[in-house]
Write an enzyme that holds these catalytic residues in place. Structure first.
Site, mmCIF file in Angstrom:
data_model
loop_
_atom_site.group_PDB
_atom_site.id
_atom_site.type_symbol
_atom_site.label_atom_id
_atom_site.label_comp_id
_atom_site.label_asym_id
_atom_site.label_seq_id
_atom_site.Cartn_x
_atom_site.Cartn_y
_atom_site.Cartn_z
ATOM 1 N N VAL A 145 -41.993 -35.234 99.289
ATOM 2 C CA VAL A 145 -41.882 -36.540 98.624
ATOM 3 C C VAL A 145 -40.456 -36.796 98.120
ATOM 4 C CG1 VAL A 145 -42.747 -37.999 96.747
ATOM 5 C CG2 VAL A 145 -44.325 -36.517 98.002
ATOM 6 N N ALA A 155 -30.372 -29.541 102.390
ATOM 7 C CA ALA A 155 -29.189 -30.319 102.791
ATOM 8 C C ALA A 155 -29.254 -31.660 102.083
ATOM 9 C CB ALA A 155 -29.207 -30.519 104.298
ATOM 10 N N LYS A 158 -49.365 -35.830 89.749
ATOM 11 C CA LYS A 158 -50.640 -36.145 89.069
ATOM 12 C C LYS A 158 -51.091 -35.045 88.123
ATOM 13 C CE LYS A 158 -51.206 -34.551 93.359
ATOM 14 N NZ LYS A 158 -50.788 -34.842 94.696
ATOM 15 N N GLU A 199 -46.944 -44.542 89.413
ATOM 16 C CA GLU A 199 -47.769 -45.223 90.414
ATOM 17 C C GLU A 199 -48.108 -44.303 91.595
ATOM 18 O OE1 GLU A 199 -49.073 -48.648 90.599
ATOM 19 O OE2 GLU A 199 -50.116 -47.448 92.099
ATOM 20 N N ILE A 230 -50.497 -46.583 98.016
ATOM 21 C CA ILE A 230 -51.303 -47.768 97.651
ATOM 22 C C ILE A 230 -50.930 -48.235 96.243
ATOM 23 C CG2 ILE A 230 -53.642 -48.686 97.396
ATOM 24 C CD1 ILE A 230 -54.664 -46.186 98.877
ATOM 25 N N GLY A 245 -50.015 -28.452 109.901
ATOM 26 C CA GLY A 245 -49.231 -28.778 108.700
ATOM 27 C C GLY A 245 -49.765 -29.984 107.949
ATOM 28 N N GLU A 254 -51.724 -28.268 102.531
ATOM 29 C CA GLU A 254 -50.825 -27.315 101.879
ATOM 30 C C GLU A 254 -51.160 -25.896 102.348
ATOM 31 O OE1 GLU A 254 -48.691 -28.457 99.536
ATOM 32 O OE2 GLU A 254 -49.499 -30.485 99.390
ATOM 33 N N LYS A 296 -56.610 -37.219 89.608
ATOM 34 C CA LYS A 296 -56.409 -38.643 89.911
ATOM 35 C C LYS A 296 -57.482 -39.495 89.238
ATOM 36 C CE LYS A 296 -54.030 -37.616 94.244
ATOM 37 N NZ LYS A 296 -54.223 -37.248 95.658
ATOM 38 N N GLY A 344 -48.488 -38.316 102.063
ATOM 39 C CA GLY A 344 -47.422 -38.288 103.074
ATOM 40 C C GLY A 344 -46.097 -38.750 102.507
#
Ligand code: HSE
Length: 397
Positions: free
Chosen positions: A12, A47, A99, A123, A130, A181, A184, A199, A299
């Protein structure tokens, strides 16, 4: 100019830096000024794009007055908590997708941010890309929000979709997803339902104004016990198995109840068609009725989209600080509320089940049946009479 430091450069965090670079013009127009990534903090060797400084030391970030916004994508409640606190105390806004930290320490961090006149925005912590928390806490705020249901974990929704469509077992689906993949390396928080539970605590805060106290109180079952026979039972009644998060406000408004559990979702329900890594959340308001939010729940790019959206909010001055719940917050109640269940039994239970008024269908070499709404205690008592009962799915109505 808004200067951004990203702490924690995994999937992320790197997505956030990429988006700030790739969508520089869009972000500038939305924010009304330039928004530039200045730092990437990580203990790993990573990097950095040109113009972005790499550091392993949070003090480098806190000492640089050009940094206005810190993005925390470290995850967990250790360093992430410490660095978030220090960033807020130093007068930086903090945006996160974490979260676990929001569910555990949200009240404290929101209060700290409010005290310093900055924002703590999250958010991206529910539903990936979403937009769900801002619409609930802004656009729907004039409603009395009484319920929220959702599919909020992308990995488990992907696994359940594979189990149904490919006819494979949970271990086989998990093994393949790991190889690709898609989950996790340690998928426990996803498959055991803890991620969905965190959540749900965040959604309950947004909908009902409940406090972030202890999400571990929310009864939770994940999908590791879901079998091919459960899939078959759900199909026999024309539905699918989904990991559902569910919460309801009491009529008096002074408490709320909820759970995370594998559930039978009938084909007519709007959550039935939510497959793969997609998430959906349905909030119920007393004027608006049901509102459904749908999109990619996990994602790099979808989650980065939500994080960068929060940075833009801050740049525009729309959210000086998240609003701490006002007045008496409804407390979580673990009351054993009646619920319908879909379970399996041996073929010789048909007569007893029909006597109890349960719709029954053949399933494998036994039966699947829909039990009426019963408390956990009542259901266990009813099960004493019926040998060979499976762990039931809840029924989403
Ligand atoms: N592991 C989480 C999921 C990531 O699969 O939904 C997004 O919060």
């Amino acid at each position: 100019m808004i200067g951004v430091a990203v702490m924690g450069c995994g999937v992320v965090g790197c997505g956030v830096v990429q988006m700030l670079i790739k969508n520089k013009e869009e972000v500038r127009r939305a924010a009304g000024r330039d928004v530039a990534p200045l730092y990437m903090l990580d203990i790993r060797d990573i990097a950095a794009p040109e113009g972005v400084k790499l550091t392993r030391d949070v003090n480098d970030i806190l000492a640089d007055s050009a940094v206005n916004v810190v993005v925390e994508t470290i995850g967990g409640v250790g360093a992430a908590y410490d660095f978030t606190k220090r960033a807020l105390e130093s007068g930086r806004h903090v945006v996160t997708s974490n979260k676990e930290l929001v569910a555990a320490r949200g009240d404290e961090l929101i209060k700290l941010a409010a005290g310093r006149g900055v924002s703590y925005l999250y958010e991206a912590s529910v539903g990936g890309g979403i937009p769900v928390l801002h619409p609930i806490t802004r656009c729907l705020r004039a409603n009395r929000l009484t319920g929220v249901d959702g599919i909020v974990n992308g990995s488990t929704n992907y696994l359940l979709t594979q189990m149904r469509d490919q006819g494979v077992s949970f271990p086989a689906a998990l093994g393949e997803a790991k190889r690709l993949g898609y989950v996790e390396a340690d998928p426990a928080a996803d498959v055991e339902g803890w991620d969905a539970r965190r959540k749900l605590a965040i959604l309950a805060n947004a909908c009902f104004g409940s406090r972030f106290d202890d999400d571990a109180k929310i009864p939770t079952a994940g999908i590791s016990g879901v079998t091919e026979a459960d899939m078959e039972a759900a199909a026999a009644f024309g539905g699918a198995v989904k990991l559902i998060t569910h919460a309801r406000l009491s009529d008096s408004g002074d408490s709320w109840t909820g759970w995370v559990h594998p559930a039978f979702v009938p084909a007519a329900h709007p959550l039935y068609g939510v497959n793969d890594v997609f998430n959906a959340i349905i909030a119920h308001g007393n004027f608006v009725g049901d509102v459904m939010f749908y999109g990619r729940g996990a994602g790099r790019e979808p989650t980065a989209s939500a994080v960068v959206g929060d940075i833009v909010e801050i740049a525009r001055g729309v959210s000086p600080a998240a609003v701490p719940p006002a007045g008496e917050a409804p407390a979580f109640s673990a009351a054993d509320a009646p619920i319908r269940r879909l379970a399996r039994a041996a073929s010789d239970a048909r007569e007893s089940l029909e006597r109890l008024g349960c719709p029954v269908r053949p399933c494998g070499d036994g039966l699947a049946f829909l039990a009426p709404a019963l408390t956990r205690a009542e259901f266990s008592a009813a099960c004493q009479e019926l040998n060979g009962l499976s762990e039931p799915l809840y029924v989403l109505e």
